[in-house]
Write a protein that holds these residues in place. Structure first.
Motif, PDB file in Angstrom:
ATOM      1  N   HIS A  90      32.842  34.247  31.791  1.00  0.00           N
ATOM      2  CA  HIS A  90      33.271  35.614  32.094  1.00  0.00           C
ATOM      3  C   HIS A  90      32.877  36.013  33.518  1.00  0.00           C
ATOM      4  CE1 HIS A  90      34.339  39.776  31.376  1.00  0.00           C
ATOM      5  NE2 HIS A  90      33.114  40.159  31.739  1.00  0.00           N
ATOM      6  N   MET A  91      31.673  35.633  33.928  1.00  0.00           N
ATOM      7  CA  MET A  91      31.225  35.942  35.293  1.00  0.00           C
ATOM      8  C   MET A  91      32.100  35.228  36.319  1.00  0.00           C
ATOM      9  SD  MET A  91      27.572  35.050  37.101  1.00  0.00           S
ATOM     10  CE  MET A  91      28.049  33.319  37.093  1.00  0.00           C
ATOM     11  N   LEU A  92      32.425  33.947  36.083  1.00  0.00           N
ATOM     12  CA  LEU A  92      33.277  33.216  37.020  1.00  0.00           C
ATOM     13  C   LEU A  92      34.662  33.841  37.099  1.00  0.00           C
ATOM     14  CD1 LEU A  92      32.408  29.471  36.307  1.00  0.00           C
ATOM     15  CD2 LEU A  92      31.725  30.865  38.253  1.00  0.00           C
ATOM     16  N   GLY A  93      35.177  34.318  35.966  1.00  0.00           N
ATOM     17  CA  GLY A  93      36.484  34.966  35.983  1.00  0.00           C
ATOM     18  C   GLY A  93      36.482  36.228  36.836  1.00  0.00           C
ATOM     19  N   ARG A  94      35.445  37.026  36.690  1.00  0.00           N
ATOM     20  CA  ARG A  94      35.364  38.244  37.505  1.00  0.00           C
ATOM     21  C   ARG A  94      35.202  37.919  38.981  1.00  0.00           C
ATOM     22  NH1 ARG A  94      31.706  42.986  35.302  1.00  0.00           N
ATOM     23  NH2 ARG A  94      32.876  43.919  37.020  1.00  0.00           N
ATOM     24  N   LEU A  95      34.374  36.912  39.298  1.00  0.00           N
ATOM     25  CA  LEU A  95      34.214  36.525  40.698  1.00  0.00           C
ATOM     26  C   LEU A  95      35.516  35.995  41.282  1.00  0.00           C
ATOM     27  CD1 LEU A  95      30.716  34.765  40.663  1.00  0.00           C
ATOM     28  CD2 LEU A  95      31.303  36.955  41.708  1.00  0.00           C
ATOM     29  N   GLU A  96      36.238  35.202  40.508  1.00  0.00           N
ATOM     30  CA  GLU A  96      37.499  34.662  41.011  1.00  0.00           C
ATOM     31  C   GLU A  96      38.495  35.772  41.300  1.00  0.00           C
ATOM     32  OE1 GLU A  96      40.821  31.256  39.805  1.00  0.00           O
ATOM     33  OE2 GLU A  96      39.558  32.187  38.273  1.00  0.00           O
ATOM     34  N   ARG A  97      38.606  36.733  40.373  1.00  0.00           N
ATOM     35  CA  ARG A  97      39.527  37.844  40.596  1.00  0.00           C
ATOM     36  C   ARG A  97      39.109  38.667  41.809  1.00  0.00           C
ATOM     37  NH1 ARG A  97      39.193  37.911  34.914  1.00  0.00           N
ATOM     38  NH2 ARG A  97      37.617  39.572  34.971  1.00  0.00           N
ATOM     39  N   SER A  98      37.808  38.860  41.967  1.00  0.00           N
ATOM     40  CA  SER A  98      37.327  39.647  43.101  1.00  0.00           C
ATOM     41  C   SER A  98      37.627  38.960  44.425  1.00  0.00           C
ATOM     42  CB  SER A  98      35.823  39.895  42.951  1.00  0.00           C
ATOM     43  OG  SER A  98      35.313  40.581  44.077  1.00  0.00           O
ATOM     44  N   PHE A  99      37.290  37.661  44.530  1.00  0.00           N
ATOM     45  CA  PHE A  99      37.520  36.948  45.784  1.00  0.00           C
ATOM     46  C   PHE A  99      39.007  36.779  46.063  1.00  0.00           C
ATOM     47  CE2 PHE A  99      33.084  35.832  45.347  1.00  0.00           C
ATOM     48  CZ  PHE A  99      32.654  35.745  46.661  1.00  0.00           C
ATOM     49  N   THR A 100      39.789  36.543  45.019  1.00  0.00           N
ATOM     50  CA  THR A 100      41.229  36.402  45.225  1.00  0.00           C
ATOM     51  C   THR A 100      41.829  37.715  45.721  1.00  0.00           C
ATOM     52  OG1 THR A 100      41.348  34.726  43.487  1.00  0.00           O
ATOM     53  CG2 THR A 100      43.399  35.796  44.125  1.00  0.00           C
ATOM     54  N   GLY A 101      41.402  38.831  45.120  1.00  0.00           N
ATOM     55  CA  GLY A 101      41.898  40.121  45.587  1.00  0.00           C
ATOM     56  C   GLY A 101      41.469  40.426  47.011  1.00  0.00           C
ATOM     57  N   GLN A 102      40.248  40.033  47.360  1.00  0.00           N
ATOM     58  CA  GLN A 102      39.779  40.269  48.725  1.00  0.00           C
ATOM     59  C   GLN A 102      40.592  39.456  49.730  1.00  0.00           C
ATOM     60  OE1 GLN A 102      35.766  39.025  49.406  1.00  0.00           O
ATOM     61  NE2 GLN A 102      35.536  40.227  51.255  1.00  0.00           N
ATOM     62  N   ARG A 103      40.814  38.173  49.425  1.00  0.00           N
ATOM     63  CA  ARG A 103      41.606  37.345  50.334  1.00  0.00           C
ATOM     64  C   ARG A 103      43.034  37.867  50.442  1.00  0.00           C
ATOM     65  NH1 ARG A 103      39.116  32.813  47.487  1.00  0.00           N
ATOM     66  NH2 ARG A 103      37.455  31.894  48.761  1.00  0.00           N
ATOM     67  N   ARG A 104      43.603  38.284  49.322  1.00  0.00           N
ATOM     68  CA  ARG A 104      44.981  38.780  49.354  1.00  0.00           C
ATOM     69  C   ARG A 104      45.078  40.051  50.185  1.00  0.00           C
ATOM     70  NH1 ARG A 104      45.541  39.479  44.335  1.00  0.00           N
ATOM     71  NH2 ARG A 104      46.292  37.366  43.851  1.00  0.00           N
ATOM     72  N   PHE A 105      44.083  40.930  50.036  1.00  0.00           N
ATOM     73  CA  PHE A 105      44.107  42.171  50.812  1.00  0.00           C
ATOM     74  C   PHE A 105      43.999  41.878  52.312  1.00  0.00           C
ATOM     75  CE2 PHE A 105      41.615  45.440  53.010  1.00  0.00           C
ATOM     76  CZ  PHE A 105      42.474  46.523  52.884  1.00  0.00           C
ATOM     77  N   ILE A 106      43.079  40.997  52.701  1.00  0.00           N
ATOM     78  CA  ILE A 106      42.911  40.689  54.121  1.00  0.00           C
ATOM     79  C   ILE A 106      44.165  40.031  54.680  1.00  0.00           C
ATOM     80  CG2 ILE A 106      41.587  39.314  55.767  1.00  0.00           C
ATOM     81  CD1 ILE A 106      39.164  39.685  54.003  1.00  0.00           C
TER      82      ILE A 106
END
Length: 412
Positions: free
Chosen positions: A154-170
């Motif tokens: 569950h922690m890895l899933g949240r981290l993946e979504r967070s980093f993916t969203g950050q990269r997509r936003f940038i």
């Protein structure tokens, strides 16, 4: 003192538990099997058959056997004592055998019990290598270890979504900003190309183009930082010495500062994306030139020690606190400048260098020099080592062996 592994401690616990339990059982057996009759005691002889009415004369009673002064404790003459002694001896031998068997079985039992923990450890290592898509998905009953594995997933899933969203936003922001910057550049260049443009307009247009160049470099750096390491191409063999030599010659030709340049370039072939590696080298060279004194020096070195290929660039300049070395790799961090006269940088150079190095399985370190200036070292896996992990390479960039030592005076 070196501590035992968890597997060793579990095995020792199994052995101690078995030995203690066996010792208690052996002690109880010894207590219950203790001989009741002392050795050397003889039984009375049988009385001859006689009728109930017969009178036995006292003289006819058999005389009791003589009483020995000492009881016979010799186990050879006492079968009960001999059996008891054999029981004790065999019990201790059996306890030793059981301890050895429990150690053997406990070692493999601990290995099997710790298998889910090893799965969690392997997943954590892959996540540390920026592979957040990995999951443990531990099967089995809902025990404590499975709950830990599910929480880790569950922690890895949240981290993946967070980093993916950050990269997509940038990436989206950088792409959206590139369009107006390109439009402004086009309008400015068209305006400057007209013959009737006055000198003041030309000067203003050149300043605007310089500002647009800086914005484009910032956007390019943001796009590089937003790039996922898994999407980086690793299909080209690149010689760091060749790239460094070409970029240095280009920088020297456009430099107007008297900086002494010393190079020691040995062939160092790595595998990766040629465009990104070129940007890495260019950012390091530009950083060494920009953050330098008017008549300073730069030392550049490439080498291959068979375990890694390294690029080392040291330069003179202002003094940097050793505690601020790690902060240099943070985005938009520029330590050696004043607000009134900032250098021509954007604060993303070393951040991009670190992102590119890590995307190629390497690392970068920056060490402030006590005399002033900075020494930066980039280490990348050699091409032969990288091929073992990333598979064969379809493309190749071959380069001749670079010159061993060169000294150039720029801006003379």
């Amino acid at each position: 003192m070196k501590r035992w592994t968890l597997r060793g401690r579990l095995t020792l616990a199994y052995v101690l538990l078995t030995v203690v339990t066996g010792a208690i059982l052996l002690g109880l057996t010894m207590v219950m099997a203790d001989p009741l009759a002392p050795a050397g005691m003889a039984s009375a002889p049988p009385i001859p058959d006689s009728s109930p009415d017969a009178v036995v004369e006292p003289a006819e009673l058999p005389s009791p056997p003589p009483v020995e002064e000492e009881l016979n404790d010799d186990p050879i003459d006492n079968p009960v004592a001999l059996s008891y002694s054999s029981l004790i001896k065999n019990g201790f031998i059996a306890l030793g055998v059981v301890a050895l068997v429990s150690a053997f079985l406990g070692w493999f039992t601990a290995r099997r019990a710790l298998r889910p923990v090893r799965s969690i450890t392997a997943a954590a290592r892959r996540a540390a290598e920026q592979d957040l898509s990995t999951r443990i998905e531990l099967p089995g009953p809902n025990d404590e270890i499975k709950e830990l594995a599910d929480a880790f997933d569950h922690m890895l899933g949240r981290l993946e979504r967070s980093f993916t969203g950050q990269r997509r936003f940038i990436a989206n922001a950088a792409h959206e900003l590139k369009t107006p910057v390109a439009a402004q550049r086009a309008v400015t260049e068209v305006t400057l190309s007209r013959p009737q443009v006055g000198p003041e307009t030309v000067a203003l247009g050149r300043k605007l183009l310089t500002s647009l160049d800086r914005q484009e470099r910032v956007l390019a750096g943001l796009l590089t930082l937003a790039q996922n390491a898994e999407t980086v191409r690793r299909d080209e063999i690149i010689d760091l010495a060749r790239f460094t030599e070409d970029i240095l010659h280009e920088r020297v030709a456009h430099s107007g500062r008297g900086i002494e340049l010393t190079t020691e370039l040995d062939t160092a072939k790595v595998r990766g994306d040629a465009a990104l590696v070129e940007q890495l080298v260019r950012n390091l060279v530009d950083n060494a030139y920009i953050h330098n004194s008017a008549h300073g020096w730069i030392s550049v070195r490439t080498k291959d020690d068979r375990t890694s290929c390294s690029l080392e660039i040291a330069n003179g300049g202002a003094h940097i606190d050793s505690a601020d070395g790690a902060a240099l790799f943070e985005p938009f961090q520029r330590l050696c400048f004043t607000r009134a006269d900032p250098p021509p940088g954007n604060g993303l150079g070393l951040s991009v260098v670190r992102a590119i190095a890590e995307a190629h399985g390497g690392s970068v370190t920056a060490l402030p020099r006590t005399e002033g200036g900075l020494a930066v070292e980039v280490r990348l896996p050699p091409a032969e080592y990288a091929t073992k992990f990333w598979g064969p390479h379809p493309a190749r960039i071959d380069a001749p062996v670079s010159r061993k030592t060169t000294t150039v005076l720029s801006g003379q």
